[in-house]
Each structure stands twice: as structure tokens, then as C-alpha cells.
Design an enzyme around this catalytic site. Structure first.
Site, mmCIF file in Angstrom:
data_model
loop_
_atom_site.group_PDB
_atom_site.id
_atom_site.type_symbol
_atom_site.label_atom_id
_atom_site.label_comp_id
_atom_site.label_asym_id
_atom_site.label_seq_id
_atom_site.Cartn_x
_atom_site.Cartn_y
_atom_site.Cartn_z
ATOM 1 N N LYS A 185 0.860 -1.189 0.000
ATOM 2 C CA LYS A 185 0.000 0.000 0.000
ATOM 3 C C LYS A 185 0.891 1.232 0.000
ATOM 4 O O LYS A 185 1.675 1.446 0.918
ATOM 5 C CB LYS A 185 -0.906 -0.002 1.234
ATOM 6 C CG LYS A 185 -1.675 1.318 1.455
ATOM 7 C CD LYS A 185 -2.551 1.286 2.710
ATOM 8 C CE LYS A 185 -3.187 2.654 2.994
ATOM 9 N NZ LYS A 185 -3.998 2.676 4.241
ATOM 10 N N ASP B 261 -12.147 7.131 3.801
ATOM 11 C CA ASP B 261 -10.917 6.907 4.567
ATOM 12 C C ASP B 261 -10.507 5.426 4.568
ATOM 13 O O ASP B 261 -9.407 5.094 4.991
ATOM 14 C CB ASP B 261 -11.115 7.421 6.006
ATOM 15 C CG ASP B 261 -9.805 7.633 6.731
ATOM 16 O OD1 ASP B 261 -8.733 7.568 6.074
ATOM 17 O OD2 ASP B 261 -9.844 7.871 7.955
ATOM 18 N N ASP C 120 1.676 6.463 5.562
ATOM 19 C CA ASP C 120 0.698 5.518 5.021
ATOM 20 C C ASP C 120 1.200 4.816 3.756
ATOM 21 O O ASP C 120 0.483 4.037 3.145
ATOM 22 C CB ASP C 120 -0.634 6.250 4.767
ATOM 23 C CG ASP C 120 -1.836 5.340 4.956
ATOM 24 O OD1 ASP C 120 -1.690 4.280 5.591
ATOM 25 O OD2 ASP C 120 -2.925 5.686 4.455
ATOM 26 N N ASP D 145 -2.520 10.288 3.549
ATOM 27 C CA ASP D 145 -3.917 9.903 3.746
ATOM 28 C C ASP D 145 -4.640 10.950 4.586
ATOM 29 O O ASP D 145 -4.543 10.953 5.812
ATOM 30 C CB ASP D 145 -3.979 8.523 4.428
ATOM 31 C CG ASP D 145 -5.417 8.044 4.625
ATOM 32 O OD1 ASP D 145 -6.334 8.665 4.045
ATOM 33 O OD2 ASP D 145 -5.598 7.038 5.341
ATOM 34 N N ARG E 170 -7.675 -0.476 1.101
ATOM 35 C CA ARG E 170 -8.231 -1.690 0.483
ATOM 36 C C ARG E 170 -8.674 -1.416 -0.952
ATOM 37 O O ARG E 170 -8.684 -2.318 -1.776
ATOM 38 C CB ARG E 170 -9.369 -2.225 1.360
ATOM 39 C CG ARG E 170 -10.510 -1.273 1.532
ATOM 40 C CD ARG E 170 -11.402 -1.612 2.726
ATOM 41 N NE ARG E 170 -10.832 -1.150 3.993
ATOM 42 C CZ ARG E 170 -11.413 -1.336 5.178
ATOM 43 N NH1 ARG E 170 -12.547 -1.998 5.266
ATOM 44 N NH2 ARG E 170 -10.845 -0.884 6.279
ATOM 45 N N LYS F 28 -10.033 13.074 8.006
ATOM 46 C CA LYS F 28 -9.525 12.674 9.316
ATOM 47 C C LYS F 28 -9.489 13.886 10.243
ATOM 48 O O LYS F 28 -9.352 15.017 9.775
ATOM 49 C CB LYS F 28 -8.093 12.138 9.176
ATOM 50 C CG LYS F 28 -7.997 10.747 8.615
ATOM 51 C CD LYS F 28 -6.558 10.261 8.635
ATOM 52 C CE LYS F 28 -6.445 8.867 8.035
ATOM 53 N NZ LYS F 28 -7.120 7.827 8.819
ATOM 54 N N GLU G 204 -9.390 3.710 2.230
ATOM 55 C CA GLU G 204 -8.898 3.794 0.854
ATOM 56 C C GLU G 204 -7.841 2.749 0.541
ATOM 57 O O GLU G 204 -7.650 2.397 -0.623
ATOM 58 C CB GLU G 204 -8.318 5.201 0.597
ATOM 59 C CG GLU G 204 -6.860 5.432 1.029
ATOM 60 C CD GLU G 204 -6.640 5.294 2.532
ATOM 61 O OE1 GLU G 204 -7.619 5.411 3.271
ATOM 62 O OE2 GLU G 204 -5.490 5.054 2.957
#
Ligand code: BES
Ligand code: MN
Ligand code: ZN
Length: 484
Positions: free
Chosen positions: A256, A338, A279, A261, A342, A268, A340
Site C-alpha cells: 500500500k 478513509d 501511510d 492519507d 483496500r 480525518k 482507501e
């Protein structure tokens, strides 16, 4: 860090620092009459004593490290190695010699001890000051950067192999930490692609970078739903390393790479949001391991894929309620922008199937829930294949880069039910790490697949804020176990 081996006695090693097991120090260094200096040293595993050596000695300073009593095991030695590395850092100097062959530890070969010593030194001596005034290469000259593993005739061959492996692994861990620490205005998807290009300069290695246009053509609607909110274009980065036999199925790593993020429209909260630059540590981890595998010239075929995008809120960003079609053909209702990770990973998992890998491991800072469940000591492991899960758990134990398995039973799958698409991208409050993995499992049905959730292990917060280099050691050991 340069790591070499020498078949000489500890008393003959000429280096700034000499590390030896406390229980053998007086005997090994007899000519230097250390009985007095070391008389009061504690023998509890991990205790270190640093003393200046007399002027007739070849080395300048001695670091004695207690490894524990008669039935000392791997955990004692690891603790001792970590403490010795700290002592090395504070003692200063540019070269270290480490006497390993006289240190007997239950269940550890010389090679395993060498690997632990090298990883401890590499982790402790890493530093990052790329963007700080006075970051200078001249400072690097004052840190130990030459390591000599002292061995005897019998262990020479194994020690040399361990030194080569250790040097490759430390380069991979350093790369992962550098990428993680790099600020998000610099480390964006394009930057990750250029770092991958550097790795792919090596022999038997090729690079492919898919643009957003190509990803749209491939039908990667889930990946694109994340990337579309950012002015910085997303990339799917693929490194192919063919160190193994032609026709041997590769192993695959998928990372990933969310370079920042914000949460997107499901924004967030502000506190500590800077840490969402980490991230992309899944991407950093798989790139670091790939670097180590290639540096060590492992005879294995490896495919590495990085799903790199930035998750931003904007007029072009996806909304909660959007329905998108993944490359697999399955549709997803995005209930929370959020979640995101996956979304970018599912299309990468579909894409990797064209390589017919014998096993796939994806690595992601996927869920805050994993930090709640396991804290910062264990990486979360979820898998659709028990043998693969066991391999990874074993590599974690072996390297000290440990993982702990959580279930992905079918009973959890209904939490992903959507009224408007084949599935939702979130599974509610309960078992967040598991439902995230359940989501991914729907894109990995026909392959041996495991998922590592490194949300708690990839970086430290607070005064020690920074990337840890995990799980490079685990991944490298796992790929090495498939090499022959
Ligand atoms: N990158 C985060 C996960 C994360 C959060 C890692 C904090 C480390 C520390 C991920 O993209 C995310 O936001 N996950 C959500 C999922 C939720 C919306 C189902 C989370 O964990 O809150
Ligand atoms: Mn998120
Ligand atoms: Zn994320």
C-alpha cells in the site's frame, strides 16, 4: 554499511570498537589484563560495559555485553545485540569488530548470530537528517560504517554468507526507513516510481509503471476512485526480478503506497495527521525487501507491486455513497473514503494474478483497529492459506520482526454487505482489521495469499517519531525461504 568477515582472534582485531561476550572477554583479551576493569560488570543479559583498551591493544575501545547464563537462548542474544548496538552508537568511532564465534547460544548458528548482530547495528545506527541544517555527509564519517564479523576457521563460510545477507538486508531496511521518513510533499507516487526505477537498474530486473490512463483502461475503478481526488497522479509500480529458474512461479509482494492519507471527503481529525505520511510504509517495506533480495542476488523470481496514490479531498474526490467497479468486475459502495487502502490494494491483487504467483503477501498500514488490537510489537497477519501463514509467522520469530495471526472466518464476511453494490468498503465498528482483510480476500480467492497489517509496527510516534523499517526483515527472510 560495509560488512565483512575475518578469521582472527578478538585480541588481534584492529578497529575503533570491539564487541565481545562478557563471559569470554577476560580470557579472549588476556594480554590486556582486563580482570580489574570488568570485575564489577553485571552478567544479566543486555548489560553493557564500555572500557578504553590499553595502548598496546589493537582496538581502541571494548564493549562487553552480557548474554546471560548457561542456558541463554535466542531472545537473550537478541537483547544483548540490541544493547551492544546502542553502546556502539554512544561510544563513537567508524569501525566495529564483533566477536561471535566464542559466544555459544542455544539453538543459534553463527550465521543467525551474525544476522542478529548486523540487524541490531543497522537499526541503531540509522539516522535521517536529509532536510535539516547541518545534515552533512561529514557527520556520516563519524558513525560506524565498517563492520567486521570475527569468525574462526569452522564458521568462516557461514559468516561470509551472513555478512552478505546482512549487508543487503540493512540496505533494504535503510531504504524503507528513508522512504517512510521522506516528507509527503516530496515522497509522492512519482517519487516512489523513481525510487523503484533505481532498484530496477540491477541485473535481471525490469520496471513497469502503469499510468492513470492505463489503469482506467484496465478497469481499475477502485484504485482510481482514491487517486482521482489528488492533483498528483497515481501510479501502479511493478518490479520484476528474475533471479530464479525460467518458468518457476514467482512469489509476489504488494504494498500500500498512500503517500498521504487525509481520509478524503471522510476527512480525518487534525491531531497527528502528519503521521499519515507514513501511510506508504507498506510500499516502503516491499521496496526495501526487494532491494535486499536483489542486492543479495537471491535465486528466486519475485514480483513486487506498489499501489501508489494520494488520498485527498477535492472537487474531483469520490464521495461516501459512490459505487465503483473494480478490475475484478465486483462493485464496491464506498461508505467511507478513509478506507482507501483496500481500494487501491484490491485492484493490485487482481493485477498480480497475471503472473500466476505461487504466493502473494500484501503489506499495508491498513487499520487503526490493528494498533488497538496488537499495539506496536506485532504485525497483524491474516491469510487464506495455513502453510503460508505458518511460513510468515516462523520468519517473524526468526528475525525478531514478529507477526500474530487473526482469523478471517466466513462469519465476518456479512459485515461487508451493501444494499447498492456487491460489497461495502467498510464493515462497521467490530473487528476492523479482520473485515478489512475480508474485503481483500475477495480479490485473492484463487491464490495463496496473506496480508500483513503494519499500522502499529511501521513507525514510532512521539519523540522517536520515524519509520522502523518493519517488516523488511520478515519479508526478506520469507522470500529467501523460497529461493533455491
Ligand atoms: N491509513 C489508515 C489506517 C491507520 C490509521 C494506520 C491510524 C495507522 C494509524 C487507513 O487508511 C484508515 O484510515 N483506516 C480507517 C478504516 C475505517 C474507515 C474503516 C481506520 O482505521 O480508521
Ligand atoms: Mn484512510
Ligand atoms: Zn490509509
Amino acid at each position: 554499511m560495509k560488512i565483512s568477515t575475518r578469521n582472527i582472534a578478538a585480541k588481534d582485531a584492529s578497529s575503533d570498537l570491539l564487541v565481545v561476550d562478557a563471559s569470554t572477554a577476560v580470557k579472549l583479551l588476556k594480554p590486556y589484563k582486563l580482570d580489574g576493569a570488568l570485575a564489577n560488570a553485571s552478567d544479566a543479559a543486555g548489560t553493557t560495559t564500555t572500557v578504553a583498551l590499553p595502548s598496546n591493544a589493537k582496538a581502541k575501545k571494548l564493549i562487553c555485553v552480557a548474554v546471560g547464563g548457561k542456558d541463554r537462548g535466542a531472545a537473550d542474544f537478541r537483547k544483548a545485540a540490541n544493547e551492544a548496538a546502542k553502546a556502539v552508537k554512544s561510544a563513537g568511532g567508524t569501525s566495529v569488530a564483533w566477536g561471535l564465534s566464542q559466544t555459544v547460544v542455544k539453538g543459534l548458528s553463527v550465521a543467525e548470530k551474525a544476522q542478529m548482530a548486523v540487524t541490531a547495528l543497522a537499526s541503531e545506527l540509522y539516522w535521517y537528517d536529509e532536510h535539516q541544517a547541518g545534515n552533512a555527509k561529514d557527520k556520516s564519517a563519524k558513525r560506524p560504517n565498517r563492520i567486521t564479523l570475527l569468525c574462526d576457521e569452522r564458521s568462516a563460510k557461514a559468516s561470509r554468507a551472513a555478512a552478505r545477507y546482512g549487508e543487503a538486508l540493512s540496505a533494504g531496511m535503510d531504504l524503507a526507513r528513508d522512504l517512510g521518513n521522506e516528507p509527503p510533499n516530496i515522497c509522492n507516487p512519482t517519487y516512489l516510481a523513481s525510487e523503484a526505477r533505481k532498484i530496477a537498474r540491477a541485473e535481471k530486473t525490469t520496471l513497469k509503471v502503469l499510468s492513470e490512463k492505463q489503469m482506467l483502461e484496465l478497469g481499475m475503478g477502485a484504485f482510481m476512485s482514491v487517486s482521482q481526488g489528488s492533483d498528483t497522479p497515481g501510479k501502479m509500480i511493478i518490479i520484476e526480478y528474475k533471479g530464479g529458474k525460467r518458468g518457476d512461479a514467482p512469489v509476489a509482494l504488494v504494498g500500500k503506497g498512500i503517500t498521504f492519507d487525509t481520509g478524503g471527503i471522510s476527512l480525518k481529525p487534525g491531531a497527528a495527521m502528519d503521521e499519515m505520511k507514513f501511510d506508504m510504509c507498506g510500499a516502503a517495506g516491499v521496496l526495501g525487501a526487494t532491494r535486499a533480495v536483489i542486492d543479495a542476488k537471491m535465486p528466486v523470481n519475485l514480483i513486487t507491486i506498489v499501489a501508489a496514490a494520494e488520498n485527498m479531498p477535492s472537487g474531483g474526490a469520490s464521495r461516501p455513497g459512490d459505487v465503483v467497479k473494480t478490475m475484478s468486475g465486483q462493485t464496491v459502495e464506498i461508505l467511507n473514503t478513509d478506507a482507501e487502502g483496500r481500494l487501491v490494494l484490491c485492484d493490485a491483487l487482481t493485477y498480480v494474478q497475471r503472473y500466476k504467483p505461487k504466493a502473494v503477501v500484501d503489506v499495508a498500514t491498513l487499520t487503526g483497529a490493528c494498533v488497538v488490537a496488537l499495539g506496536s510489537h506485532a504485525t497483524g497477519l491474516l491469510a487464506n492459506n495455513d502453510d503460508l501463514a505458518d511460513e510468515l509467522l516462523e520468519c517473524g520469530e526468526q528475525t525478531g520482526d514478529r507477526a500474530w495471526r487473526l482469523p478471517i472466518w466466513d462469519e465476518y464476511q456479512p459485515q461487508l454487505k451493501s444494499n447498492f453494490a456487491d460489497m461495502a468498503n467498510i464493515g462497521g465498528r467490530e473487528a476492523g482489521t479482520i473485515t478489512a482483510a475480508c474485503f481483500l480476500s475477495r480479490f485473492a480467492k484463487d491464490m495463496a495469499w496473506a496480508h500483513l497489517d503494519i499500522a502499529g509496527t511501521a513507525w514510532n510516534s512521539g519523540v522517536r517519531k520515524g519509520a522502523t523499517g518493519r517488516p523488511v526483515a520478515l519479508l526478506t527472510a520469507w522470500v529467501a525461504s523460497h529461493a533455491k
